[in-house]
Design a protein around this motif. Structure first.
Motif, PDB file in Angstrom:
ATOM      1  N   GLU A   3      63.791  23.352   3.069  1.00  0.00           N
ATOM      2  CA  GLU A   3      63.186  23.282   4.402  1.00  0.00           C
ATOM      3  C   GLU A   3      62.075  22.236   4.441  1.00  0.00           C
ATOM      4  N   GLN A   4      61.228  22.256   3.414  1.00  0.00           N
ATOM      5  CA  GLN A   4      60.120  21.302   3.378  1.00  0.00           C
ATOM      6  C   GLN A   4      60.619  19.879   3.188  1.00  0.00           C
ATOM      7  N   SER A   5      61.684  19.728   2.453  1.00  0.00           N
ATOM      8  CA  SER A   5      62.266  18.406   2.273  1.00  0.00           C
ATOM      9  C   SER A   5      62.785  17.867   3.607  1.00  0.00           C
ATOM     10  N   ALA A   6      63.419  18.737   4.377  1.00  0.00           N
ATOM     11  CA  ALA A   6      63.905  18.333   5.702  1.00  0.00           C
ATOM     12  C   ALA A   6      62.727  17.972   6.613  1.00  0.00           C
ATOM     13  N   GLN A   7      61.663  18.774   6.548  1.00  0.00           N
ATOM     14  CA  GLN A   7      60.473  18.479   7.357  1.00  0.00           C
ATOM     15  C   GLN A   7      59.850  17.150   6.930  1.00  0.00           C
ATOM     16  N   LEU A   8      59.807  16.911   5.636  1.00  0.00           N
ATOM     17  CA  LEU A   8      59.234  15.665   5.134  1.00  0.00           C
ATOM     18  C   LEU A   8      60.023  14.469   5.646  1.00  0.00           C
ATOM     19  N   GLN A  10      58.492  11.588   7.952  1.00  0.00           N
ATOM     20  CA  GLN A  10      58.561  10.186   7.538  1.00  0.00           C
ATOM     21  C   GLN A  10      59.188   9.322   8.630  1.00  0.00           C
ATOM     22  N   GLU A  11      60.217   9.846   9.270  1.00  0.00           N
ATOM     23  CA  GLU A  11      60.846   9.112  10.373  1.00  0.00           C
ATOM     24  C   GLU A  11      59.876   8.939  11.544  1.00  0.00           C
ATOM     25  N   GLN A  12      59.102   9.983  11.829  1.00  0.00           N
ATOM     26  CA  GLN A  12      58.119   9.896  12.908  1.00  0.00           C
ATOM     27  C   GLN A  12      57.036   8.869  12.581  1.00  0.00           C
TER      28      GLN A  12
END
Length: 93
Positions: free
Chosen positions: A55-60, A64-66
């Protein structure tokens, strides 16, 4: 039968020795149960932590994209401001 087997069968086992052996077996069984429970709990914790990591990897990745999008937007705004400043300088001159 071999003589070794006869000698082993003839050896008397005292009740105390048998009780001590029984207690050791029971302790071993109990330790095995505890270790299996601990292993199951550790596996469950590992699975939970893996899910959190995913989950945190997906959030990261999303963050990063933002950040990349914000940096691009900032660069665009900087260029526009520089153009406006240049135009103001030309008018003033």
């Amino acid at each position: 039968m071999s003589t070794v087997a006869l000698k082993d069968a003839e050896l008397p086992i005292s009740a105390d020795d048998f009780n001590a052996l029984e207690q050791r077996v029971l302790r071993t069984v109990e330790l095995l149960k505890q270790e299996r429970e601990a292993r199951a709990m550790a596996e469950q914790n590992a699975n939970t932590l893996q899910q959190l990591l995913d989950e945190q990897s997906a959030q990261l990745t999303k963050v990063q994209e933002q950040v990349k999008a914000f940096e691009q937007e900032r660069e665009t705004v900087r260029q526009r401001v520089e153009r406006l400043l240049n135009q103001l300088e030309e008018i003033s001159a």
